[in-house]
Design an enzyme around this catalytic site. Structure first.
Site, PDB file in Angstrom:
ATOM      1  N   HIS A 377      12.685   7.786   6.166  1.00 35.18           N
ATOM      2  CA  HIS A 377      12.013   6.487   6.032  1.00 35.18           C
ATOM      3  C   HIS A 377      11.489   5.919   7.338  1.00 35.18           C
ATOM      4  O   HIS A 377      11.013   4.780   7.362  1.00 35.18           O
ATOM      5  CB  HIS A 377      12.952   5.445   5.412  1.00 35.18           C
ATOM      6  N   LYS A 572       8.885 -10.158   5.357  1.00 37.53           N
ATOM      7  CA  LYS A 572       9.527  -8.866   5.564  1.00 37.53           C
ATOM      8  C   LYS A 572      10.550  -9.033   6.675  1.00 37.53           C
ATOM      9  O   LYS A 572      10.567 -10.077   7.354  1.00 37.53           O
ATOM     10  CB  LYS A 572       8.514  -7.775   5.928  1.00 37.53           C
ATOM     11  N   ARG A 573      11.406  -8.020   6.853  1.00 35.42           N
ATOM     12  CA  ARG A 573      12.340  -8.086   7.967  1.00 35.42           C
ATOM     13  C   ARG A 573      11.594  -8.364   9.271  1.00 35.42           C
ATOM     14  O   ARG A 573      10.487  -7.864   9.481  1.00 35.42           O
ATOM     15  CB  ARG A 573      13.105  -6.760   8.087  1.00 35.42           C
ATOM     16  N   LYS A 578       6.676  -4.630  13.245  1.00 36.04           N
ATOM     17  CA  LYS A 578       5.959  -5.281  12.135  1.00 36.04           C
ATOM     18  C   LYS A 578       5.049  -6.413  12.626  1.00 36.04           C
ATOM     19  O   LYS A 578       4.232  -6.937  11.888  1.00 36.04           O
ATOM     20  CB  LYS A 578       6.949  -5.817  11.105  1.00 36.04           C
ATOM     21  N   THR A 683       6.262  -1.570   0.991  1.00 35.58           N
ATOM     22  CA  THR A 683       6.213  -1.639  -0.465  1.00 35.58           C
ATOM     23  C   THR A 683       5.795  -3.038  -0.931  1.00 35.58           C
ATOM     24  O   THR A 683       5.263  -3.183  -2.031  1.00 35.58           O
ATOM     25  CB  THR A 683       7.576  -1.272  -1.094  1.00 35.58           C
ATOM     26  N   LYS A 687       3.169  -4.860  -3.961  1.00 39.65           N
ATOM     27  CA  LYS A 687       3.520  -5.969  -4.859  1.00 39.65           C
ATOM     28  C   LYS A 687       2.461  -7.073  -4.809  1.00 39.65           C
ATOM     29  O   LYS A 687       2.042  -7.601  -5.847  1.00 39.65           O
ATOM     30  CB  LYS A 687       4.900  -6.530  -4.492  1.00 39.65           C
TER      31      LYS A 687
HETATM   32  C1  Z15 Z   1      14.136   0.506   5.796  1.00 41.20           C
HETATM   33  O1  Z15 Z   1      14.071  -0.521   4.931  1.00 41.20           O
HETATM   34  C2  Z15 Z   1      13.042   1.320   6.010  1.00 41.20           C
HETATM   35  C3  Z15 Z   1      13.144   2.344   6.908  1.00 41.20           C
HETATM   36  C4  Z15 Z   1      14.321   2.569   7.587  1.00 41.20           C
HETATM   37  O2  Z15 Z   1      14.418   3.563   8.472  1.00 41.20           O
HETATM   38  C5  Z15 Z   1      15.418   1.750   7.355  1.00 41.20           C
HETATM   39 CL1  Z15 Z   1      16.877   2.040   8.183  1.00 41.20          CL
HETATM   40  C6  Z15 Z   1      15.339   0.732   6.468  1.00 41.20           C
HETATM   41  C7  Z15 Z   1      11.803   1.046   5.218  1.00 41.20           C
HETATM   42  C8  Z15 Z   1      10.504   1.315   5.953  1.00 41.20           C
HETATM   43  O3  Z15 Z   1      10.468   0.577   7.143  1.00 41.20           O
HETATM   44  C9  Z15 Z   1       9.346   0.930   5.052  1.00 41.20           C
HETATM   45  O4  Z15 Z   1       8.117   1.241   5.659  1.00 41.20           O
HETATM   46  C10 Z15 Z   1       9.443   1.665   3.722  1.00 41.20           C
HETATM   47  O5  Z15 Z   1       8.480   1.194   2.817  1.00 41.20           O
HETATM   48  C11 Z15 Z   1      10.810   1.483   3.120  1.00 41.20           C
HETATM   49  O6  Z15 Z   1      11.824   1.842   4.034  1.00 41.20           O
HETATM   50  C12 Z15 Z   1      10.999   2.314   1.868  1.00 41.20           C
HETATM   51  O7  Z15 Z   1      10.653   3.649   2.099  1.00 41.20           O
END
Ligand code: Z15
Length: 839
Positions: A377, A572-573, A578, A683, A687
């Site tokens: 991810h 988002k976080r 970001k 994601t 949405k």
């Molecule tokens: C996380 O929420 C994502 C990646 C990570 O390495 C960790 Cl630890 C947590 C996110 C991605 O930043 C995002 O781009 C992606 O859409 C999401 O995972 C689901 O694949």
């Protein structure tokens, strides 16, 4: 043939078995009965929370009927099953989702109405299940919904944290404060404790190699001593949409093996005894609040092992009940590793096969590498998991031996293919040299898996060309794939935007059960972009959703929002990559520009309301400073009479799935503005677009595929592309240009912040300096094109007809991003599992 009825009189059972409630009288009866007996309450003292609990218990009964039947059919047919191992499941609320998936919302609304309650008020009483941080955890939740909806035999495995993601509070100065999230304080009707399903999990102790008759060490070992804790199962029902299939999410809770340690108790050490019971319970006490940032220490590793060991033991027991030889394990079981967090499952299955099943190494490795699948991810180096060897040796001595053995065999095969290439061996080793040495979990996950995939096209290419390049050269490219993420249209359209859902059904003249499970059907909306009456309805729904958000903000925060402005949303976080900082600096730029305008000029400006929401990891200092800046900019500009009708700004605290469900349908434009090549997929972008919000973003992650689907004329792209990023960073380091020269507009904004326009002159310096020095995320390179893109958004919004057309076209082309499509790709191309219709 017909199997024998297992117990007593078959008719006595069957005549009395419960079916799913379908009509209002049955639902009313069930609701009242739960009030009376399960809750031991009366109409006199039943508040809305009590009504929620009664409704939830009644819906749960219905889910259980389907859940039992699904489990029975799976056991009888023994199909190959897939297991989704994720440390995070960001489920949000359940009641509304369950009512919609079961198609029971109307009768429940009527039944509760008759009993004096409003269903929407009841739904609002539920607390979010927030066992996740962000995208990765919510993706897992969408995939469970889609698996059940597609009738696929998929179970989730995770941890039952006592505390989910922290509650975010914002202090008057704008600092993020964290409070615990005791989500289980109100009893949770959605879980079934399975005190009978429990496994012992060992930590620490000693691993002794077994010797053969000649006294030579073998591949086997005995692991003894240390600490044993108990993993107890809690099951969460996952209903599919318009199907009986109801799958299971099994969450493990840790507890001490014995109530408390009798030896210490007898020795008069009562406190010590209670402490040891606390330490077992501590394992599943809290979700780690890091999302693609640095990770925790020993307790986090303990969580990972505890969870993978319990899950594998459970999976193995289920496999053994089928009665097939162990070599056939991969014909019945596929395990998807959601990021590297469950990578210990690889050495753990090796341990079971070698030490318990007494298989030879090669046979064991053959089974392992046909069972696991690994999803990456992130390619951000700081987010790749590594565990110190000394910690692993101490906590999991047997697993460390196995990892060394895997590494030895692996590097021998690399040496064979690339003789004498010492650099390559160093780069590919599972053990990174250093003080201390560390285990590279992504490499272990890669070599232990059948397939590796990224989460969007660009990201999957980057996985192959950056972090796992050597592995592609060694193992061949066919092991590496892509499954672009998806979202469930049930929650992210039908549930969060019921009016839009109804308009779509009436326009397409099909029941929503059809298009919600075949999202490409939205394409049939395209011609209606040319229909003025339809556009009017479409726009009116967006407007009402904006009012719904404004009402929510008014009642929760006491703030009044101008609903006639454009709603611009970034939720988002908080993370440097970001670039929420780019957004807030853009807001300041806009504010300064407005301040410099004449009254006449201002009259032509299109009013804008900017929303932010998101949590920062508690130890992420720069991310927290960004929140503080946003809050203080909001404080100043929302109070400025010259500009406040044209520009206002809100940081909504405590972002959650439920808040997203209100924010997303209300957005005109949303921002997904990561430095190119850093956001694996994203994601929420999907949405927003599904709900007719337009996208302002960089050429990154799934933004690219969204633009491919909806057409570039319907998105606002800006910024440098991925191939330029490396060069630009090199320039920053070796040929830095002062920011005044490179991007005067940005320099001016930074100087205004430094000068104290938003108070706290010195406080923001560390944040501003990340841009002035190094600027790793390239804000100074992208700022001008970002401002230009914002201006294009303004211009486009002035032509409201054209804007609404774009909105319709965007939504209509989002079929690809259903998580049904994504989960079917996993099922067909990776897991090799088939749908099981439950009749
Ligand atoms: C996380 O929420 C994502 C990646 C990570 O390495 C960790 Cl630890 C947590 C996110 C991605 O930043 C995002 O781009 C992606 O859409 C999401 O995972 C689901 O694949």
């Amino acid at each position: 043939g017909k199997e024998k009825w297992p117990r007593g009189d078959e008719k006595a059972w069957k005549d009395n078995m419960r079916d799913v409630d379908k009509d209002v009288p049955a639902i009313t009866k069930s609701f009242v009965s739960h009030v009376q007996t399960s809750l031991a309450r009366q109409p006199y003292n039943l508040d809305t929370l009590g009504a929620y609990q009664a409704a939830a218990l009644s819906v749960r009964d219905n889910l259980l009927v389907n859940w039992n039947e699904t489990a029975l059919q799976y056991t009888r047919r023994a199909p190959k099953r897939a297991y989704y191992l994720s440390l995070e499941f960001l489920m949000g609320r359940t009641l509304d989702n369950a009512l919609l998936n079961l198609d029971l919302k109307q009768p429940y609304a009527q039944a509760t109405q008759k009993l004096g309650f409003n269903i929407e008020d009841i739904l609002e009483k539920e607390r979010d299940a927030a066992l996740g941080n962000g995208g990765l955890g919510r993706l897992a939740a969408c995939y469970l919904d889609s698996s059940a909806s597609q009738e696929l035999p998929v179970w989730g495995y995770g941890l039952r944290y006592k505390y989910g993601i922290f509650q975010q509070l914002i202090s008057p100065e704008g600092n993020q404060l964290e409070a615990p999230d005791p989500w289980l304080d109100n009893q949770n009707p959605w879980e079934l404790p399975r005190l009978d399903v429990a496994y012992e999990v060992r930590f620490y102790g000693n691993a002794e190699r077994v010797r053969d008759e000649n006294g030579n060490t073998t591949d086997r070992a005995q692991w003894t001593g240390g600490q044993e804790v108990l993993a107890v199962a809690y099951d969460v029902m996952i209903p599919g949409s318009y199907t009986r299939t109801t799958n299971n999410l099994r969450l493990w809770e840790s507890k001490p093996k014995r109530g408390f340690d009798l030896n210490s108790f007898n020795a008069g050490n009562y406190e010590g005894a209670v402490e040891s019971s606390n330490s077992a319970a501590a394992i599943t006490s809290v979700l780690y609040p890091n999302d693609s940032t640095g990770f925790g220490k020993e307790l986090r590793l303990k969580q990972q092992y505890f969870w993978t060991a319990a899950s594998l033991a459970d999976i193995l027991r289920r496999f053994k009940n089928i009665g097939k030889p162990i070599q056939e394990f991969p014909d019945y079981v596929a395990v998807q590793l959601n990021d590297t967090h469950p990578t210990l499952a690889i050495p753990e299955l090796m341990r079971i096969l070698l030490d318990d099943e007494e298989l030879p190494w090669d046979a064991a490795w053959q089974i392992v590498t046909n069972t696991f699948f690994y999803t990456n991810h992130t390619v951000l180096p700081e987010a790749l998991e590594k565990w110190p060897v000394p910690l692993m040796e101490h906590l999991l001595p047997r697993h460390m031996q196995i990892i060394y053995d895997i590494n030895l065999f692996f590097l021998q095969s690399v040496e064979k293919k690339f003789p004498g290439d010492r650099d390559r061996l160093g780069r590919m080793s599972l053990i990174e040299e250093g003080f201390p040495k560390q285990v590279r979990m992504a490499f272990l996950a890669c070599i232990g898996s059948r397939k590796v995939n990224g989460v969007a096209e660009l990201h999957s290419e980057l996985v192959k060309t950056t972090i796992l390049k050597d592995f592609v050269e060694f193992e061949g490219v066919s092991k590496f794939g892509n499954v672009t993420n998806g979202i469930t249209p049930r929650r992210w359209l039908d549930q969060c935007n019921p009016e839009l859902s109804a308009l779509i059904s009436s326009t397409l003249k099909v029941d929503k059960s059809v298009w919600l499970k075949d999202l490409y059907q939205l394409e049939k909306l395209l011609p209606y972009a040319e229909d003025a009456a339809f556009r009017e309805k479409w726009a009116a729904i967006k407007q009402r959703n904006k009012e719904r958000l404004a009402h929510h903000v008014e009642t929760t925060l006491g703030l009044t929002i101008n609903t006639h402005a454009m709603f611009d949303v970034q939720i988002k976080r908080l993370h440097e990559y970001k670039r929420q900082t780019l957004n807030i600096l853009g807001v300041i730029h806009r504010y300064l520009t407005l301040k410099n305008m004449s009254k006449e000029e201002r009259e032509k400006v299109n009013p804008r309301v900017v929303f932010f929401a998101g949590k920062a990891a508690p130890a992420y200092y720069i991310a927290k400073l960004t929140i503080r800046l946003i809050v203080n900019v909001a404080r100043i500009i929302n109070a400025d009479a010259d500009t406040k009708d044209l520009l206002s700004l809100y940081f909504l605290p405590d972002y959650s799935v439920s808040l997203a469900e209100v924010l997303i349908p209300a957005s005109d434009i949303s921002q997904h503005i990561s430095t190119a090549g850093t956001e694996a997929s994203g994601t929420s972008n999907m949405k927003f677009c599904l709900n007719g919000g337009l996208l302002l973003g960089t050429v990154d992650g799934a933004n690219i595929e969204i633009a491919e689907e909806v057409g570039e004329s319907n998105v606002f792209f800006f910024g440098h592309l991925t191939p330029a990023v490396e060069d630009l960073r090199y320039q920053h380091t070796y040929h830095p240009v002062p920011i005044e020269e490179k991007c005067p507009a940005l320099a001016h904004v930074l100087n205004q912040v430094s000068a104290g326009l938003f108070g706290d002159a010195e406080v923001y310096e560390p944040l501003l300096n990340t841009i002035r020095q190094g600027d790793h995320y390239l804000l100074s390179d992208d700022f001008d094109s970002y401002i230009a893109a914002l201006a294009m958004v303004d211009e486009a919004y002035l032509d409201r007809t054209e804007w609404v057309k774009k909105s319709i076209r965007t939504s209509a082309k989002m079929g690809k991003f259903s998580s049904d499509r994504a989960i079917n790709e996993y099922a067909e191309s990776y897991w090799n599992i088939e749908a099981q219709h439950i009749s």
